[in-house]
Design an enzyme around this catalytic site. Structure first.
Site, short mmCIF file in Angstrom:
data_model
loop_
_atom_site.label_atom_id
_atom_site.label_comp_id
_atom_site.label_asym_id
_atom_site.label_seq_id
_atom_site.Cartn_x
_atom_site.Cartn_y
_atom_site.Cartn_z
CE LYS A 71 18.05 -14.95 14.55
NZ LYS A 71 19.25 -15.05 13.39
CD GLN A 105 21.21 -16.94 11.41
OE1 GLN A 105 20.23 -16.85 11.59
NE2 GLN A 105 22.57 -16.76 12.15
CG ASP A 134 19.88 -9.29 10.60
OD1 ASP A 134 19.51 -9.29 11.97
OD2 ASP A 134 20.25 -10.29 10.18
#
Ligand code: NDP
Length: 299
Positions: A54, A98, A121
């Protein structure tokens, strides 16, 4: 193979190129550098690889990438304090924590501490509610990528029968909401669904997000259906091989003989997920600065 291949790798490269163009425009016209912060707690090797990828791709499209690596035993309070700092940092437009987090940390509490406007997200309860009620939200990256590929394939999805296999909060449920938003007739299936094969045989679109290697086989597929395979499963090495290989939740070999189109694993949904994270960061940055939203990067 009769199915056409939906090339997520090429599609994702196209999205990254669009994102990079927007980054240049934001810098040159407005003096803004979009910034994405990724937070990792612990040393799970798979998560560390995702975070590195990422960060690398964020930098490649010209954005600012900030990585915060916390020790496995970091406290929930430390993590919440970090999120609060990122929430008020004007140079950070997207925050991603994460998952999974270590057991001693309440993931829901952490996700809901992120400013919803920076929740790239799309897991914050406000964004879940906005998506569920058909309002503008941050859309979870994996289902967003799946929808982009489906729109590209079909154009109009209205009236199609879509079956989503798996009902997780990060893939199955938002995927179903997005398909409903496209006026599909949506059926959600899961581990308790009766006659799941018969249900899938009715589908014009199948999205498989289960986590079971090659579970969906050719006899689950209506001829010509479009099959999106979200699953990532590592299977044991075959005889003579030293390394296992990655497979999806769909038996690619048999299903590609009957489906109309199919995403491969690897090279399908996976690359789209990170590309959509970058797209969401641009969208968040544009919204934060009162600018018009970039076209083709959100739904
Ligand atoms: P979860 O484990 O959270 O959810 C799995 C879902 O599958 C559950 O709803 C479960 O049902 C259902 N399920 C399990 N067994 C069966 C079965 N035999 N028949 C029907 N349904 C079943 O998984 P995720 O949604 O997080 O991930 C799914 C897969 O997608 C994984 O392989 C994951 O690695 C991959 N993934 C890939 C991404 C990408 O970028 N390509 C991103 C995210 C995930 P129930 O609720 O009843 O238990």
């Amino acid at each position: 193979m009769t199915a056409s291949l939906i090339d997520g790798k090429a599609f994702a490269a196209d999205i990254r190129a669009k994102v990079a163009e927007h980054v240049v425009r934001l810098k040159e016209k407005h003096g803004i550098v979009p910034g994405l912060a990724v937070v990792l707690v612990g040393e799970d090797p798979a998560s560390a690889v995702y975070v590195r990828n990422k960060g690398k791709q964020t930098v490649e499209v010209g954005m600012k990438s900030v990585e915060h690596m916390l020790a496995e035993d970091a406290s929930e309070a430390d993590l919440l304090a970090l999120i609060e700092t990122l929430n008020v940092d004007p140079e950070i437009h997207g925050i991603l924590v994460q998952l999974p987090l270590p057991d001693h940390i309440d993931s829901d509490k952490v996700i809901n501490a992120i400013d919803p406007a920076k929740d790239v997200d799309g897991f914050h309860i406000s964004n879940v509610g906005l998506l569920g009620t058909g309002q503008k939200s941050m859309v979870p990256c994996t289902p967003l990528g799946c929808l982009m590929m489906l729109r590209d394939h079909f154009g109009d999805l209205s009236g199609l029968n879509a079956v989503v296999v798996g009902r997780s909060n990060i893939v199955g449920k938002p995927m179903a909401q997005l398909l409903l938003g496209e006026s599909c007739t949506v059926t959600m299936t899961h581990s308790r669904t009766k006659n799941i094969q018969d249900v899938c045989c009715q589908a014009d679109i199948i999205v498989a997000a289960v986590g079971r290697a090659e579970m969906v086989t050719a006899d689950w597929i209506k001829p010509g259906a479009v099959v999106i395979d979200v699953g990532i499963n590592r299977i044991a090495p075959e005889e003579g091989a030293t390394k296992g290989r990655l497979v999806g939740d769909v038996d690619f070999k048999s299903v590609s003989e009957i489906a109309g189109a199919i995403t491969p694993v690897p090279g399908g949904v996976g690359p789209m997920t990170i590309a959509c994270l970058l797209a969401n960061t641009i969208t968040a940055c544009a919204r934060a600065n009162g600018l018009s939203e970039p076209e083709g990067l959100t739904v």
